[in-house]
Design an enzyme around this catalytic site. Sequence first.
Site, PDB file in Angstrom:
ATOM      1  CG  HIS A 228      -0.269  -0.005   2.533  1.00  9.33           C
ATOM      2  ND1 HIS A 228       0.402   1.085   3.057  1.00  9.33           N
ATOM      3  CD2 HIS A 228      -0.125  -0.995   3.448  1.00  9.33           C
ATOM      4  CE1 HIS A 228       0.904   0.775   4.228  1.00  9.33           C
ATOM      5  NE2 HIS A 228       0.607  -0.492   4.492  1.00  9.33           N
ATOM      6  CG  ASP A 350       2.317 -20.434  12.615  1.00  8.74           C
ATOM      7  OD1 ASP A 350       2.685 -20.436  13.807  1.00  8.74           O
ATOM      8  OD2 ASP A 350       2.959 -20.971  11.697  1.00  8.74           O
ATOM      9  CB  SER A 365       2.133  -3.510   5.160  1.00  2.00           C
ATOM     10  OG  SER A 365       1.052  -3.265   6.022  1.00  2.00           O
TER      11      SER A 365
END
Length: 407
Positions: A228, A350, A365
């Site tokens: 992003h 997980d 990210s």
Amino acid sequence: MRKKRTLRRAAALAALLLAGGLAAGWFRLRAALPDTFTLAPGQALTVGSLPFLQAGAPSAGPAAAAGSVQADTSRNQTLRLFGVVPVKTVRTVETPRRTVTVSGAPFGVKMFSDGALVVAFSDQYTAFGTENPAKEAGLRLGDLIVSAGGQPVRSNAELSAVVTAAAGQPLPLTYLRDGVQHTTTLTPVADRDTGAWRAGVWVRDSSAGIGTLTFTDPARGTFAGLGHAVSDSDTGAELTLLSGEIVPVSILAVQKGTAGVPGELKGEFSGVALGAVRANDTTGVYGTLTGAAPGGEAMPVANCQEVEVGEAEILATLSGTTPRRYQVRIERVNLTAADPNRNLLLRVTDERLLAEAGGIVQGMSGSPILQNGRLVGAVTHVLINDPGCGYGIFAATMMEKADAAAG
């Protein structure tokens, strides 16, 4: 007799409702399919997230342009529901499959904006009372001032110098708001106590933060990360890039996320620059490598339709500089999402990642998403109310953007 008539009417209504529901589902399914699919040479068209669709035999694509020396590899194919009901005729284009070096290493990004970003206002005390020239000129938070008094403005210092030189005279300003250029006039005022000329605005010309490197492409000398755009922390406005670089980061600690409060990776910048940022795009940061790229695993990039609902892995770094693999599940694949940052919906499965970080945290990210031996995407956002879930972007989208940024 009346009872039979009532039953017939009920049956007819049920048939209409069923037909209407099927028609609505057909239209939704059709809208979920893009117009064009990219295939590896010789690859058959299948849609991993919609296994009940089957493609018919391909038909020839449009004729090649006169004088073209390159054969046209596009074809038209009809996707059918269970191989029977036609849903949509799409175009397929064959392109050699690309291989990149998958990373997952943390990096720091330093960016300077092409202008001065308005991040706050400050009322000024003058001989006439309280005034705010910036507000009176119509400026808003997130506006990017690009020139003042006919001179380019690329830093806080440049804007301050122009305001001082104006000495209270009307000052023409040019600024960008939502990508559209506007002009206004700002008249600086004198501070009551110091006599200094003020505009009544706080601006920012740079930003820095931590993200994750998705991949490098040694053959092209490019990189892609974050998934992003880099945005201003106060206004949320995307920074208009003047220059930038990425540098190595060592993760020192993880602030665990909880519902309503996303967690965060904390680290320190270290070493020389890895690359120059060429584009700050909605889909990530992209640029060219200038130093030794972090190591990683060579891996083919999946075409968007190859991504399946089911088990996958992400590569993330929660300590130091070494990425680790963590199990996730891709719960939804959206091939036609209006927001490319939300093509994939992920859930962390997980237990190690849930225990250490609470799920997905800020700084992850750009973490690569792996499935069936391919790079399929990158993490983009965490769900604020459920840090065990997050969104992802297709790796194929990031690869195209990286190519474009490199020119």
